[in-house]
Design an enzyme around this catalytic site. Structure first.
Site, PDB file in Angstrom:
ATOM      1  N   ARG A  81     -12.410   2.408   3.976  1.00 56.96           N
ATOM      2  CA  ARG A  81     -13.842   2.667   3.962  1.00 56.96           C
ATOM      3  C   ARG A  81     -14.282   2.806   2.515  1.00 56.96           C
ATOM      4  O   ARG A  81     -13.755   3.637   1.778  1.00 56.96           O
ATOM      5  CB  ARG A  81     -14.120   3.954   4.720  1.00 56.96           C
ATOM      6  CG  ARG A  81     -15.568   4.174   5.012  1.00 56.96           C
ATOM      7  CD  ARG A  81     -15.672   5.294   6.024  1.00 56.96           C
ATOM      8  NE  ARG A  81     -17.026   5.450   6.480  1.00 56.96           N
ATOM      9  CZ  ARG A  81     -17.351   6.076   7.601  1.00 56.96           C
ATOM     10  NH1 ARG A  81     -16.414   6.554   8.363  1.00 56.96           N
ATOM     11  NH2 ARG A  81     -18.595   6.210   7.958  1.00 56.96           N
ATOM     12  N   HIS A 106      -6.683   8.112  18.111  1.00 59.62           N
ATOM     13  CA  HIS A 106      -6.202   8.683  16.846  1.00 59.62           C
ATOM     14  C   HIS A 106      -7.428   8.969  15.984  1.00 59.62           C
ATOM     15  O   HIS A 106      -7.841   8.172  15.160  1.00 59.62           O
ATOM     16  CB  HIS A 106      -5.251   7.722  16.139  1.00 59.62           C
ATOM     17  CG  HIS A 106      -4.964   8.148  14.726  1.00 59.62           C
ATOM     18  ND1 HIS A 106      -4.239   9.274  14.416  1.00 59.62           N
ATOM     19  CD2 HIS A 106      -5.353   7.631  13.537  1.00 59.62           C
ATOM     20  CE1 HIS A 106      -4.187   9.413  13.101  1.00 59.62           C
ATOM     21  NE2 HIS A 106      -4.859   8.431  12.544  1.00 59.62           N
ATOM     22  N   ARG A 121     -19.719   3.406   9.428  1.00 63.52           N
ATOM     23  CA  ARG A 121     -18.566   3.336  10.327  1.00 63.52           C
ATOM     24  C   ARG A 121     -18.537   1.994  11.067  1.00 63.52           C
ATOM     25  O   ARG A 121     -17.501   1.390  11.257  1.00 63.52           O
ATOM     26  CB  ARG A 121     -18.657   4.513  11.297  1.00 63.52           C
ATOM     27  CG  ARG A 121     -17.447   4.734  12.118  1.00 63.52           C
ATOM     28  CD  ARG A 121     -17.560   6.031  12.895  1.00 63.52           C
ATOM     29  NE  ARG A 121     -16.740   5.960  14.084  1.00 63.52           N
ATOM     30  CZ  ARG A 121     -17.142   5.401  15.219  1.00 63.52           C
ATOM     31  NH1 ARG A 121     -18.336   4.891  15.318  1.00 63.52           N
ATOM     32  NH2 ARG A 121     -16.328   5.368  16.253  1.00 63.52           N
ATOM     33  N   GLY A 169       0.833  -1.210   0.000  1.00 66.36           N
ATOM     34  CA  GLY A 169       0.000   0.000   0.000  1.00 66.36           C
ATOM     35  C   GLY A 169       0.862   1.252   0.000  1.00 66.36           C
ATOM     36  O   GLY A 169       2.094   1.187  -0.060  1.00 66.36           O
ATOM     37  N   ASP A 211       0.041  12.345  15.034  1.00 67.62           N
ATOM     38  CA  ASP A 211      -0.696  13.438  15.676  1.00 67.62           C
ATOM     39  C   ASP A 211       0.274  14.348  16.423  1.00 67.62           C
ATOM     40  O   ASP A 211       0.181  15.572  16.355  1.00 67.62           O
ATOM     41  CB  ASP A 211      -1.743  12.860  16.634  1.00 67.62           C
ATOM     42  CG  ASP A 211      -2.640  11.865  15.920  1.00 67.62           C
ATOM     43  OD1 ASP A 211      -3.278  12.263  14.943  1.00 67.62           O
ATOM     44  OD2 ASP A 211      -2.667  10.688  16.312  1.00 67.62           O
TER      45      ASP A 211
END
Ligand code: NAI
Length: 325
Positions: A92, A187, A98, A14, A159
């Site tokens: 997704r 996260h 979700r 990926g 983050d």
């Protein structure tokens, strides 16, 4: 020469995989004196692509890369792994709720946790990147009862790095001078970036900035929604910066953070009232391959509210996947 470290990487073909593997093999993650063996996992339909990635790795002639292989079988990929970086996850898709995404990923991480339990090194350090990273790490941990729970972590360093860069820009100071920045929680956009303890050249950052309106209404949303802003601008989710954060997080966990505060998502030990086991971002230091949560920081009303909010989201995610555990 040191003994090679076996590093399993899932989702190896990926976008993040492509930005990550070359940096691991070049020694950015574990140092220029540590040879590595890459054990790549991806889906059966990605095996040809995996061969291509390995051809490129070979063409780099990295002195530290002593062996590598690709497979679609988690029990082969995780065999004797010292470090497992779980990037591969179900993205997704259109129309997917979700909760469907949570379920689909829960199945992947339950299977991978079980495979780690069966074949990985008994001290394997696991970093979950695939989203929802904290809950996926929780699932993998619960599916691996014979491995130390504390060794299952989630990526929160992206983050932290995003939050640091924004503070550096605001203060006009170099990133390297800003210390003691905390990220709490999940996260996700609910995470809480807490700059109350942050210092720059021993001065308090919040006092230097002295603009609570900027902090609450610009800074916090900007850091929290940075992932979406990148998707909007690039048409793809963060990859190179995510790979960089993986390198930073594992580097500090294995080699040490030199007493600097860093953030990782780790199973709570009950600190700050976070229920035990929930994989939560805490400020910590790392030394000799172990992390220690910074304890007893004062939590004011605003911080408590934000911590409660991100915790509530993690509890909800946990409830949604509990039937699978
Ligand atoms: P990508 O879609 O480019 O690559 C994912 C790879 O995983 C694909 O090669 C796919 O074939 C593979 N894969 C899917 N299911 C698998 C399975 N069961 N076993 C092994 N491999 C599998 O996605 P990208 O951009 O590399 O992102 C990967 C994940 O990282 C996503 O879930 C993304 O949301 C998450 N992410 C997390 C961040 C964090 O800070 N925690 C930051 C950025 C991304």
């Amino acid at each position: 020469m040191k003994k090679p470290v076996r590093i399993a990487v899932t989702g190896a073909t990926g976008q993040i995989g492509y930005a990550l593997l070359f940096r691991i093999a070049s020694g950015d993650m574990l140092g220029k004196d540590t040879p590595v063996i890459l054990q790549l996992l991806d889906l059966p339909q990605s095996q040809t692509a995996a061969q291509g990635v390995m051809m490129e790795l070979q063409d780099c002639a990295f002195p530290l890369l002593v062996d590598m292989f690709a497979t679609h079988d988690p029990e082969v990929a995780f065999k004797d792994a010292d470090i497992a970086i779980l990037v591969g996850a179900r993205p997704r898709s259109k129309g997917m709720e979700r909760s469907d995404l949570l379920q689909a990923n829960a199945e992947i991480f339950a299977a991978q946790g079980a495979a780690l339990n069966k074949v990985a090194s008994r001290n394997v350090k696991v970093l979950v990147v695939g989203n929802p990273a904290n809950t996926n790490a929780y699932i993998a941990m619960k599916s691996a009862p014979d491995l130390p729970a504390k060794n299952f972590t989630a990526l929160m360093r992206l983050d932290q790095n995003r939050a640091l860069s924004q503070l550096a820009e605001k203060t006009g100071k170099p990133v390297s001078k800003i210390k003691k920045l905390c990220i709490w929680g999940n996260h996700s956009p609910t995470m809480y970036t807490d700059y109350r303890f942050a210092t720059v050249e021993n001065e308090n950052v919040a006092e230097i900035i002295n603009d609570q309106d900027w902090y609450i209404n610009e800074y916090l949303p900007k850091v929290g929604k940075r992932g979406s802003a990148i998707i909007e601008a690039r048409g793809l989710s963060s990859a190179a910066s995510a790979a960089n954060a993986i390198i930073d997080q594992i580097h500090d966990w294995v080699i040490g953070s030199d007493d600097e505060w860093v953030t990782m998502g780790v199973p709570s030990d009950g600190s700050y009232g976070i229920p035990e086991g929930i994989v939560f971002g805490f400020p910590m230091t790392c030394k000799n391959g172990e992390y220690t949560i910074i304890k007893d920081l004062p939590i004011d009303e605003f911080s408590q509210e934000r911590i409660n909010q991100t915790l509530a989201e993690l509890k909800e995610e946990k409830a949604e996947i509990s039937s699978l555990l």
